[in-house]
Every structure is written in structure tokens, then in C-alpha cells.
Scaffold this active site. Structure first.
Site, mmCIF file in Angstrom:
data_model
loop_
_atom_site.group_PDB
_atom_site.id
_atom_site.type_symbol
_atom_site.label_atom_id
_atom_site.label_comp_id
_atom_site.label_asym_id
_atom_site.label_seq_id
_atom_site.Cartn_x
_atom_site.Cartn_y
_atom_site.Cartn_z
ATOM 1 N N SER A 187 4.837 -11.804 77.757
ATOM 2 C CA SER A 187 4.874 -13.006 76.920
ATOM 3 C C SER A 187 4.901 -12.615 75.439
ATOM 4 O O SER A 187 5.752 -13.064 74.663
ATOM 5 C CB SER A 187 3.634 -13.849 77.239
ATOM 6 O OG SER A 187 3.396 -14.812 76.249
ATOM 7 N N LYS A 191 8.786 -12.174 72.761
ATOM 8 C CA LYS A 191 9.012 -12.839 71.473
ATOM 9 C C LYS A 191 9.195 -11.814 70.357
ATOM 10 O O LYS A 191 10.037 -11.989 69.477
ATOM 11 C CB LYS A 191 7.832 -13.774 71.162
ATOM 12 C CG LYS A 191 7.822 -14.987 72.094
ATOM 13 C CD LYS A 191 6.552 -15.814 71.982
ATOM 14 C CE LYS A 191 5.380 -15.182 72.682
ATOM 15 N NZ LYS A 191 4.169 -15.953 72.785
HETATM 16 N N1 URA Z 1 -0.428 -14.666 73.507
HETATM 17 C C1 URA Z 1 0.821 -14.895 73.981
HETATM 18 O O1 URA Z 1 1.761 -15.099 73.220
HETATM 19 N N2 URA Z 1 0.986 -14.881 75.320
HETATM 20 C C2 URA Z 1 -0.009 -14.641 76.201
HETATM 21 O O2 URA Z 1 0.220 -14.628 77.383
HETATM 22 C C3 URA Z 1 -1.292 -14.414 75.671
HETATM 23 C C4 URA Z 1 -1.473 -14.430 74.309
#
Ligand code: URA
Length: 435
Positions: A187, A191
Site C-alpha cells: 500500500s 504510491k
Molecule cells: N499507510 C498506508 O498508506 N497504507 C497502509 O496500509 C498502512 C499505512
């Protein structure tokens, strides 16, 4: 459209401890984003991943599949290397504010896409939005232009990067699957990789105020993310840092901006300065720059010039007075001694309840709310000394803030006064670092 896999087969494979094939992963992430794989199927798969884990290859494939659901940014046309930092979140963690302009002042561009806070850890955008006029939403073109002109930009991550993550994160939040390390790592890293930075330094927080309470778990997450970044061609390293007590003395949006400006002016609390400089060194080293000491750029005003340019470029007035909470209450020491514990979670929850954070995405935050620590871990106190002040615009919130401070996990309250010396180490470990 005929689908090339079946969600139930993918779930069964992971449920039974198998390794998913690259194409199964590519398909299931894409099909979930398209709405073909249902929420109940993805939640079952997320639970199987939480229980069975994933191999390094599976995590890399899952991350790439999430990246492929959206756009990617590219800063390779800049005349400088790029470096970014990501913190897993902590109480009083305002480090991005002095760090981005500091690194820019040392010749490395910082494209930082940030978020707003939810729960007891504050969001970088909420902090910067306490500066009158400052604007978080930039187009990709504006972001590029600012990186060229100023070298640093902190702005809102649009919806274009890894949209699969937004949907999956919301699902994990309500299905008890947030804690799966492969899912946390993919996750965060999807990004950051999509953002197009050349270097990434992770600040993985450990302690009561952090997502990871335990050093071994934090190491595991850090290693997983460092591997993911490096495998994707982003020079990635991690510092594991203490979050058992707040960082610095200011917790709350405008209060943290004020403290960051003190750091940029060459002062500020020692722990904030140490972590800012260490992370800056690591970002510069990742970009191949070892002969510039960022500590000098903090002392001689270059980082401050860069901050002023960064804030002005986004419509902010770096000289404008900041909001102050309309109501202030003091917490005083009940005995003589030394502050032997000042719990990050208790202080973070207090600041949040005072109005510095939000409980739901739609809530507004108060710019002036929060907690200012007058004494920190290891300080000597006399009975009656002011340990902290609580700030809010809403008097009704004051008692809830005070309750948070008396309700620490072990029932002894967020502040303990005892005797003896207290040794605090900020940097607990390094993974894959170049410094
Ligand atoms: N921050 C994120 O962007 N994703 C997660 O799964 C946990 C913390």
C-alpha cells in the site's frame, strides 16, 4: 468480457498456503478495482494473505499490479536528482516540514505527495494548511514547475496514483486486515513508486504512538518495503525511530508549524533537529551526495530561504501570524522528580480530542488546537511546575483531552514522575542505509 481467472481459485490458493502466480495477482488486483471481484472476495483474500503471508516476489507483483491501476509521475526531466521521505506516522512528527526545504537547499529535489491525518497521528497537509493562504491541491504541471523553480513541493496526492489502494485500504479498515505486512508494504510503496521519486527514505516509527508497537515487527515491515523499493529501481532505505514519546514539544497543526520554523531558524528541540538532519543525510547519500552536510544549511539560513519559497509558491504567507487555540489549560507536576515516561499515544489522543485531528474523513481540524510540552522525557520537575499546556477553540473538548492524559495504557497516566536518568535513543536501527 470473459475473465481469465476465477476469484475463488485465487482465494483457495492463498488460503491453503500456496504461492499466487504473477498473472493471478495482476488479474485479481485489476479486477477488484474494476468491480469484477467483489468486496467479500477481496476481504477473504486479504485475510488469507494476513494469515499465510506472501513471498518477496508475490509482494513485488502485488505492488506493481496496484501501480498499474493508475498513473505514474516522471521527474526524470529535472536537472537534479529527486528524493522523498515517508513516515509511517507518529505524534508530533512534523519532520517533513523542515526536511523538504532542507534537502532542496542541498541540491536534491523533493516531490512529496502527502495526506491528511486520521486518528491520533497528524497529517502533513493539515499542518501546512494552518498557514494562511497555503494550498495543498496542485496539478501535475504545477508540481513540476515548483520543483524546477524551488526544488521542493509538498502537496495532496490526487486520486490518480494507485487507485486500487484507496479501495483496498478502505476494505482492510473494516475487515481486520490492516495489519498484514505484505498489504501495508504494498500500500505504502505502490504510491511512492508511482510518485516517481529516484530515492526514498522510510522513517518507520516504533512505540506506543506508532502503528508498529514492536521493534521486530517494524524491522520486518522496513525490510519488506526497502526490498520492494530497490526491486522497483527506487534507491530505498529505512531508519527505525522511537515513537514511545512525542517528537519535539509541539503536537497540533499550527503549533508544529511554529516548531518547524524554529528548526529552520537554527534552533528547535534537539530530537527534531537530529532526526531532520539524519533523514536529510540519508536522502542526499541515496542521491549520491556525500560532501554536503545538511546541518550547515539549517544553521546558515539556506533551508529557511527554501522554506519561504516553498510556502509562497503554494499561496502561503510565511510571515502571517498563525492561529492560536482560544482556550488554554495547564497540566502541572504533582510531585518533584524526573519525567520518566511521557506516553506518545496519550499525548496524541489528547491533541486529537482537543481538535487537532479528525475522527472521520469529513471532519474539519482546528489549526490552533493541540498540546505544547514544557517538560519532556528526562527533564527535572518541581511540584507545581507546568508540564504541558492544552490548547483548543472548544472548551467542551478540554476535559476529554485531559482524560486522555490520565488514561494511559497501564492506567498510570500519560506522564510519570520518578527518579534517575532517562536515556532516549531516537534512531533505533537502519535498514539498507547508505550513510
Ligand atoms: N499507510 C498506508 O498508506 N497504507 C497502509 O496500509 C498502512 C499505512
Amino acid at each position: 468480457m470473459t475473465e481469465r481467472h476465477d476469484a475463488v481459485d485465487v482465494i483457495r490458493t492463498k488460503r491453503d498456503g500456496g504461492v499466487l502466480a504473477a498473472d493471478q495477482i495482476a488479474w485479481v488486483v485489476d479486477a477488484y478495482t474494476r468491480g469484477v471481484v467483489a468486496d467479500e472476495q477481496m476481504s477473504s483474500l486479504a485475510m488469507a494473505i494476513l494469515q499465510r503471508g506472501m513471498t518477496r516476489e508475490e509482494i513485488a507483483q502485488w505492488t506493481q499490479a496496484m501501480i498499474n491501476t493508475g498513473e505514474t509521475l516522471d521527474f526524470s526531466d529535472l536537472d537534479r536528482p529527486t528524493a522523498d521521505k515517508h513516515s509511517t506516522g507518529g505524534v508530533g512528527d512534523k519532520i517533513t516540514l523542515p526536511l523538504a526545504p532542507l534537502v532542496a537547499a542541498c541540491g536534491v529535489a523533493v516531490p512529496q505527495l502527502s495526506g491528511r491525518g486520521l486518528g491520533h497521528t497528524g497529517g502533513t497537509l493539515d499542518k501546512l494548511e494552518s498557514i494562511p493562504g497555503w494550498r495543498a491541491d496542485l496539478t501535475n504541471e504545477e508540481m513540476h514547475a515548483q520543483l524546477r523553480a524551488v526544488g521542493a513541493v509538498v502537496c495532496a496526492a490526487g486520486t490518480g496514483l494507485a487507485p486500487a489502494d484507496k479501495k483496498l485500504y478502505a476494505l482492510r479498515d473494516v475487515t481486520g486486515t490492516v495489519e498484514a505486512i505484505p498489504l501495508i508494504a504494498s500500500s505504502i510503496m505502490s504510491k511512492k513508486i508511482a510518485e516517481g521519486t529516484g530515492v526514498l527514505v522510510l522513517d518507520v516509527k516504533v512505540g506506543t504512538g506508532a502503528f508498529m508497537k514492536d521493534l521486530e515487527q517494524a524491522r520486518d515491515l522496513a525490510r519488506t518495503m526497502v526490498n520492494l523499493g530497490n526491486d522497483a529501481g527506487v534507491t530505498t532505505s529505512a531508519l527505525l525511530t522511537d515513537m514511545s514519546t512525542p517528537l519535539g514539544r509541539a503536537i497540533g497543526n499550527a503549533l508544529e508549524v511554529t516548531e518547524s520554523v524554529e528548526v529552520l531558524a537554527g534552533g528547535g528541540p534537539a530530537d527534531v533537529v537530529e532526526l531532520t538532519v539524519e533523514l536529510a543525510r540519508e536522502m542526499l547519500a541515496g542521491a549520491g551526495i556525500k560532501d554536503i552536510d545538511p546541518a550547515d544549511a539549517l544553521k546558515d539560513g539556506r533551508a529557511m530561504d527554501s522554506w519561504r519559497a516553498m510556502i509562497s509558491a503554494q499561496g502561503g504567507d510565511p510571515d502571517a501570524p498563525l492561529a492560536q487555540g482560544k482556550h488554554v489549560e495547564e497540566v502541572r507536576a504533582e510531585s518533584d522528580g524526573v519525567i520518566t515516561s511521557l506516553d506518545a499515544l496519550g499525548v496524541g489522543v489528547a491533541a486529537w480530542r482537543l481538535g487537532a485531528g479528525r475522527a472521520r474523513k469529513e471532519d474539519k481540524v482546528q489549526a490552533g488546537a493541540g498540546v505544547l510540552l514544557h517538560k519532556v522525557l528526562g527533564d527535572k520537575v518541581n511540584k507545581g511546575d507546568v508540564i504541558m499546556t492544552l490548547h483548543t477553540d472548544t472548551p467542551a473538548r478540554m476535559s476529554r483531552g485531559l482524560d486522555a492524559l490520565s488514561e494511559a495504557l497501564d492506567g498510570t497516566g500519560a506522564v510519570s514522575i520518578g527518579s534517575g536518568d532517562v536515556d532516549r535513543q531516537i534512531i533505533l536501527d537502519r535498514i539498507g542505509t547508505a550513510t
